[in-house]
Design a protein around this motif. Structure first.
Motif, PDB file in Angstrom:
ATOM      1  N   SER A   1       0.816  -1.216   0.000  1.00  0.00           N
ATOM      2  CA  SER A   1       0.000   0.000   0.000  1.00  0.00           C
ATOM      3  C   SER A   1       0.852   1.268   0.000  1.00  0.00           C
ATOM      4  CB  SER A   1      -0.931   0.013   1.217  1.00  0.00           C
ATOM      5  OG  SER A   1      -0.173   0.065   2.420  1.00  0.00           O
ATOM      6  N   VAL A   2       2.112   1.158   0.415  1.00  0.00           N
ATOM      7  CA  VAL A   2       2.950   2.350   0.476  1.00  0.00           C
ATOM      8  C   VAL A   2       3.508   2.727  -0.893  1.00  0.00           C
ATOM      9  CG1 VAL A   2       3.604   2.012   2.878  1.00  0.00           C
ATOM     10  CG2 VAL A   2       4.953   0.932   1.080  1.00  0.00           C
ATOM     11  N   CYS A   3       3.329   1.890  -1.908  1.00  0.00           N
ATOM     12  CA  CYS A   3       3.908   2.130  -3.234  1.00  0.00           C
ATOM     13  C   CYS A   3       2.846   2.640  -4.202  1.00  0.00           C
ATOM     14  CB  CYS A   3       4.534   0.855  -3.787  1.00  0.00           C
ATOM     15  SG  CYS A   3       5.793   0.171  -2.702  1.00  0.00           S
ATOM     16  N   ARG A   4       3.191   3.639  -4.979  1.00  0.00           N
ATOM     17  CA  ARG A   4       2.272   4.186  -5.979  1.00  0.00           C
ATOM     18  C   ARG A   4       2.122   3.223  -7.153  1.00  0.00           C
ATOM     19  NH1 ARG A   4       1.103   9.597  -6.965  1.00  0.00           N
ATOM     20  NH2 ARG A   4       1.429   9.800  -4.723  1.00  0.00           N
ATOM     21  N   HIS A   5       3.219   2.582  -7.536  1.00  0.00           N
ATOM     22  CA  HIS A   5       3.204   1.640  -8.659  1.00  0.00           C
ATOM     23  C   HIS A   5       4.055   0.428  -8.293  1.00  0.00           C
ATOM     24  CE1 HIS A   5       1.722   4.993 -11.163  1.00  0.00           C
ATOM     25  NE2 HIS A   5       2.679   5.710 -10.587  1.00  0.00           N
ATOM     26  N   ILE A   6       3.604  -0.755  -8.699  1.00  0.00           N
ATOM     27  CA  ILE A   6       4.366  -1.979  -8.464  1.00  0.00           C
ATOM     28  C   ILE A   6       4.574  -2.684  -9.802  1.00  0.00           C
ATOM     29  CG2 ILE A   6       4.420  -4.225  -7.335  1.00  0.00           C
ATOM     30  CD1 ILE A   6       2.796  -3.058  -5.090  1.00  0.00           C
ATOM     31  N   VAL A   7       5.819  -2.971 -10.103  1.00  0.00           N
ATOM     32  CA  VAL A   7       6.187  -3.704 -11.317  1.00  0.00           C
ATOM     33  C   VAL A   7       6.659  -5.075 -10.881  1.00  0.00           C
ATOM     34  CG1 VAL A   7       7.607  -3.742 -13.386  1.00  0.00           C
ATOM     35  CG2 VAL A   7       6.896  -1.542 -12.402  1.00  0.00           C
TER      36      VAL A   7
END
Length: 614
Positions: free
Chosen positions: A562-568
């Motif tokens: 949840s702390v990340c704006r985008h996950i790759v």
């Protein structure tokens, strides 16, 4: 750095020269020019800027029809980019140029030579070291020696520094004399025509046969033949080689840029590097001198490289130490060569260079050889200087890489270092036969995993579009992820001119975090399961200070997303080989940011593909 092309034959040389110069653009340049024999004599046209500017200037001056000429793309070293500092340079008194010279490299004693030549009545028109060579050849040619090749031999004996030279003279209007020391030069062999060039890409459209000049050699190139001499003027019998790739490998193939084409070619580059060396579930290196006996006796390993090759070496260092339990260092070649390194006779020195011509890496390798270490080169260019001088060579079969910012050659370098790690670990008893078999299976899977990773292309394009206007970007990682972060940061700054830095995530509290403010883009890498929790902690620290975070991680990531704006997400991969996957989305990010900012992706400013001077 820079590019040289020359042609002598029966047809108009100008189109050949211009096409050759275009093929050398990737080497980096800020001006271009040609010198050719016409009915009016030896004529030079040159200009600051792109080759298209040169073509326009030639048209404005009434064209240029010739059968013998030389051309050059310059990257400024001595003197600012300008028309007068551009190559070719004329040698002669009273503005009457009898000799024209193109030159790659640096003449270290040019000031002393210039002072001496000025006393003999030579007036200099530029700030370059190269004009010194042109006047020196003219001085020796008119006063001491009539034969141009012998004149060039006499001139280079007075030169201290590095050079690849192409020389023409009014006395021999169908002849080019070429010479080299520590800068690459090849001679293309055609039918009733021959060429000189900085590398094969400039000759491949005319011929697939070529000769490589070695240090201190001089060649006489005429339409009907080529003669090569050593520094004593003795004729040499040089082997003729054949290009193993076709012209399509150096073309865009429908892609907008070479860089995106080469990013997409990485599965093939890695596969071609790995597959031939895995036989019966074992890695074989006998052809490059890495015998089992030598690998058992290694006391220390030195990985030496520059730029992206160094970042590959940093990954290799971590994998080797983890897997093989042998002390390994990864060092900048320009530092290694001057720091009086401790090198033992049972040490292994691995030098990594895409071009095989990188000046600092070559010098570092020679230093290691002098100290008695066994040297192995990981290079992409067959018969390059480093490949010829190393005790053993491990080629990365990535094919020609045209974009200045390396992608597929870097990935192939990683694969080569992985294979070295696995073989050393097996020979020294740190892994079993079964472990080696499993690791070989993972290596064979890498091309497929890279291909799967490339599926994030559209996602990275969207992210790039959103953040292309950021003034600064920070990359964070631990262990192997830190090494990968360094390469990712370099890619972004190289081609998009966005300020970017890579930091070991654990160093955040030691000053770096003061740079984080609202809107700062932070790219975090987390591919090592043992470090997931610590990386998430670092992500929280930057998010709490307003950063937007892009997380590059694996499918089995366990942490608060949840702390990340985008996950790759990357396909599941052996953690030791994870750098081969994590770099893919970040190459794409750099590429699309550069496109969004309207940058010259394949030819970024101030950069050269092959750095052949210190």
């Amino acid at each position: 750095m820079c590019g040289i092309v020359g042609f002598t034959g029966r047809e108009n040389a100008l189109p050949v020269l211009i096409k050759g110069l275009y093929s050398l653009e990737y080497r980096g340049y800020d001006s271009a020019g040609v010198a050719a024999f016409t009915k009016e004599g030896l004529r030079v046209v040159k200009t600051q800027g792109r080759i298209a500017n040169l073509e326009e200037k030639i048209k404005e001056e009434g064209g240029l029809c010739c059968t013998c000429g030389i051309g050059h793309t310059r990257w400024a070293t001595h003197g600012e980019p300008s028309d007068r500092n551009s190559h070719p340079h004329l040698g002669g008194k009273d503005g009457m140029g009898k000799v024209a010279v193109v030159h790659n490299g640096i003449i270290e004693n040019y000031q002393d030579l210039r002072t001496r030549l000025e006393k003999h009545g030579y007036a200099f028109q530029s700030e370059t070291d190269t004009e010194t060579v042109a006047h020196l050849i003219d001085y020796l040619h008119t006063g001491k020696q009539e034969d141009l090749a012998q004149t060039v031999l006499a001139a280079v004996q007075r030169i201290r520094g590095s050079y690849a030279l192409g020389v023409v003279s009014l006395d021999n209007p169908d002849e080019i004399v070429a010479a080299r020391r520590d800068n690459p030069l090849v001679i293309g062999l055609g039918k009733e025509e021959n060429m000189i060039a900085s590398d094969i890409t400039a000759i491949i459209s005319r011929t697939d046969r070529y000769i490589i000049l070695d240090d201190n050699e001089v060649a006489i190139v005429r339409p009907d033949g080529v003669t090569v001499m050593n520094e004593f003027g003795e004729t040499l019998d040089k082997p003729v080689q054949t290009v193993t790739w076709d012209m399509s490998a150096a073309e865009k193939g429908g892609y907008e840029h070479f860089m995106i084409k080469e990013i997409m070619e990485q599965p093939k580059a890695v596969g071609d590097t790995v597959r031939p060396r895995i036989q019966n579930d074992s890695i074989l290196f006998e052809e490059c001198g890495l015998t089992d006996e030598r690998l058992r006796e290694i006391e220390n390993i030195h990985i030496v490289a520059c730029g992206s090759a160094l970042h590959a070496g940093m990954v290799g260092k971590r994998v080797i130490e983890s897997m093989c339990r042998v002390r390994c260092s990864a060092e900048v070649a320009s530092e290694f060569r001057y720091e009086n390194p401790i090198i033992g006779k049972k040490d292994l020195c691995i030098v990594v260079s895409q071009s095989g011509e990188t000046a600092d890496t070559l010098a570092a390798m020679r230093l290691a050889k002098q100290a008695g270490a066994f040297t192995v080169a990981i290079v992409n260019v067959v018969s390059s200087t480093i490949a010829r001088e190393a005790d053993g060579v491990l080629y990365t079969w990535a094919g020609p890489e045209i974009a200045v910012a390396t992608t597929k050659a870097y990935s192939a370098q990683l694969a080569a270092l992985y294979m070295i790690s696995v073989r050393i670990a097996r020979v020294r008893g740190h892994i079993s036969i079964g472990d080696e078999k499993a690791l070989c299976a993972e290596l064979r899977r890498l091309p497929r995993l890279i291909e799967q990773t490339l599926a994030c292309k559209e996602q990275m394009q969207r992210i790039a579009t959103r953040y292309a206007n950021r003034a600064s970007v920070f990359f964070l990682g631990r262990g192997l992820d830190y090494a990968a972060a360094l390469e990712a940061s370099l890619k972004l700054k190289e081609i998009s001119y966005v300020h970017s830095e890579a930091y070991a995530a654990g160093e955040l509290k030691h000053g770096t975090i003061s740079l984080i403010e609202k809107g700062t883009l932070v790219v975090a890498l987390a591919t090592q399961p043992a470090l997931f929790e610590k990386t998430v902690s670092n992500i929280r620290e930057v998010v709490s200070r307003g950063a937007s975070v892009v997380l590059v991680t694996t499918d089995d990531f366990t942490g608060d997303e949840s702390v990340c704006r985008h996950i790759v997400r990357l396909p599941k991969c052996l953690s030791e080989f994870s750098a081969s996957l994590s770099i893919i989305p970040l190459q794409l990010l750099a590429y699309y940011v550069a496109v969004e900012r309207s940058c010259d992706v394949d030819k970024p400013r101030n950069l050269a593909k092959s750095v052949t001077v210190e």
